[in-house]
Design a protein around this motif. Structure first.
Motif, PDB file in Angstrom:
ATOM      1  N   SER A  39      54.233  46.325  43.536  1.00  0.00           N
ATOM      2  CA  SER A  39      54.820  45.264  44.365  1.00  0.00           C
ATOM      3  C   SER A  39      54.333  45.309  45.811  1.00  0.00           C
ATOM      4  N   VAL A  40      53.923  46.483  46.277  1.00  0.00           N
ATOM      5  CA  VAL A  40      53.461  46.594  47.667  1.00  0.00           C
ATOM      6  C   VAL A  40      51.933  46.604  47.762  1.00  0.00           C
ATOM      7  N   HIS A  41      51.271  46.472  46.613  1.00  0.00           N
ATOM      8  CA  HIS A  41      49.802  46.447  46.616  1.00  0.00           C
ATOM      9  C   HIS A  41      49.324  45.054  47.014  1.00  0.00           C
ATOM     10  N   VAL A  42      48.387  45.004  47.922  1.00  0.00           N
ATOM     11  CA  VAL A  42      47.943  43.731  48.490  1.00  0.00           C
ATOM     12  C   VAL A  42      47.346  42.793  47.439  1.00  0.00           C
ATOM     13  N   ASN A  43      46.748  43.339  46.386  1.00  0.00           N
ATOM     14  CA  ASN A  43      46.091  42.494  45.386  1.00  0.00           C
ATOM     15  C   ASN A  43      46.955  42.190  44.164  1.00  0.00           C
TER      16      ASN A  43
ATOM     17  N   ARG B 150      40.242  35.008  39.797  1.00  0.00           N
ATOM     18  CA  ARG B 150      40.293  35.906  40.952  1.00  0.00           C
ATOM     19  C   ARG B 150      39.276  37.033  40.845  1.00  0.00           C
ATOM     20  N   GLU B 151      38.709  37.381  41.977  1.00  0.00           N
ATOM     21  CA  GLU B 151      37.774  38.507  42.034  1.00  0.00           C
ATOM     22  C   GLU B 151      38.509  39.822  42.253  1.00  0.00           C
ATOM     23  N   ASP B 152      39.746  39.713  42.755  1.00  0.00           N
ATOM     24  CA  ASP B 152      40.475  40.927  43.129  1.00  0.00           C
ATOM     25  C   ASP B 152      41.664  41.189  42.205  1.00  0.00           C
ATOM     26  N   PHE B 153      41.524  40.805  40.922  1.00  0.00           N
ATOM     27  CA  PHE B 153      42.619  41.024  39.978  1.00  0.00           C
ATOM     28  C   PHE B 153      42.982  42.506  39.930  1.00  0.00           C
ATOM     29  N   LYS B 154      44.275  42.787  40.046  1.00  0.00           N
ATOM     30  CA  LYS B 154      44.764  44.167  40.047  1.00  0.00           C
ATOM     31  C   LYS B 154      45.276  44.533  38.657  1.00  0.00           C
TER      32      LYS B 154
END
Length: 231
Positions: free
Chosen positions: A41-45, A137-141
């Motif tokens: 939840s606190v991860h930017v991506n 998205r390129e930044d999928f987490k």
């Protein structure tokens, strides 16, 4: 700049929403799920999506099987979601809606649909758009809970493929490539999930047998006492 919530903040929030003690057997399950949801939840991506919601909901439901008192389970789930500033009803809605949507599809059809999600059979547009954004998205987490959700979906459609490592790898290859999923990590996450489920099931069997043995012992003791009183 907003202060980033800590694990301690999330833990305090959880016990604010759920005030009853957690059954000791399940405490570690709840703590680990809480920490994992917090870190994401606190991860930017990180962005919540229906597959992740399936992973959270199914993990919770499977690992909390047999929890007593039963009525506390919904309170614990709600507290987990609220503690990370998420909506528990939305988690359940996205999970249940998506699982209902995939019913009747083949695993291959689902993968093809996930590669290019489109509105179909009245599926909520928000769910469609969320799944579409994953592929764009390129930044999928990636997360373990996403992996569990993904496995759960495939398993519900074709349990034989889900059990066959080679067939499963071939099936998910196009989607894994598009999302740049860490396939080896996904495999390890799924293997660990299945292993932990087996342990939980074995534990529940032992608990049930212990309770039954205790019940029989108590009944026998009562019968013995009654005979002694009669004499």
């Amino acid at each position: 700049m907003d202060k980033i919530r800590t694990v301690s903040d999330t833990r305090r929030a959880f016990y604010h929403y759920h005030t009853r003690p957690i059954n000791s057997i399940y405490r570690q399950v709840v703590q680990e799920l809480m920490v994992e949801m917090h870190l994401l939840s606190v991860h930017v991506n990180f962005k919540q999506d229906p597959i992740y919601c399936v992973g959270v909901s199914e993990s919770f439901d499977q690992f909390m099987t047999g929890y007593k008192p039963e009525e506390d389970k919904s309170s614990i789930f709600n507290a987990l979601c609220k503690a990370v500033e998420a909506n528990p009803d939305d988690y359940r809605y996205q999970s249940e809606t998506f699982l209902n949507f995939i019913e009747g599809k083949s695993a291959e059809d689902l993968i093809n649909w996930l590669l290019n999600p489109v509105s179909e059979n009245g599926l909520d547009e928000n769910i469609v758009n969320s799944l579409k954004s994953i592929t764009e998205r390129e930044d999928f987490k990636y997360s373990r809970l996403f992996g569990i959700g993904f496995y759960t979906i495939i398993n519900k459609l074709d349990s034989e493929i889900a059990k066959d490592e080679e067939k499963l790898a071939k099936l998910i290859a196009p989607y894994a490539e598009k999302l740049k999923l860490p396939v080896e990590k996904l495999k390890k996450d799924v293997d660990l999930y299945r292993s932990n489920l087996d342990k939980i099931n074995q534990m529940l069997i032992v608990i049930a047998e212990t309770i039954e043995a205790s019940k029989k012992k108590r009944i026998n003791m009562e019968k013995t006492e009654q005979k002694e009183e009669a004499n």
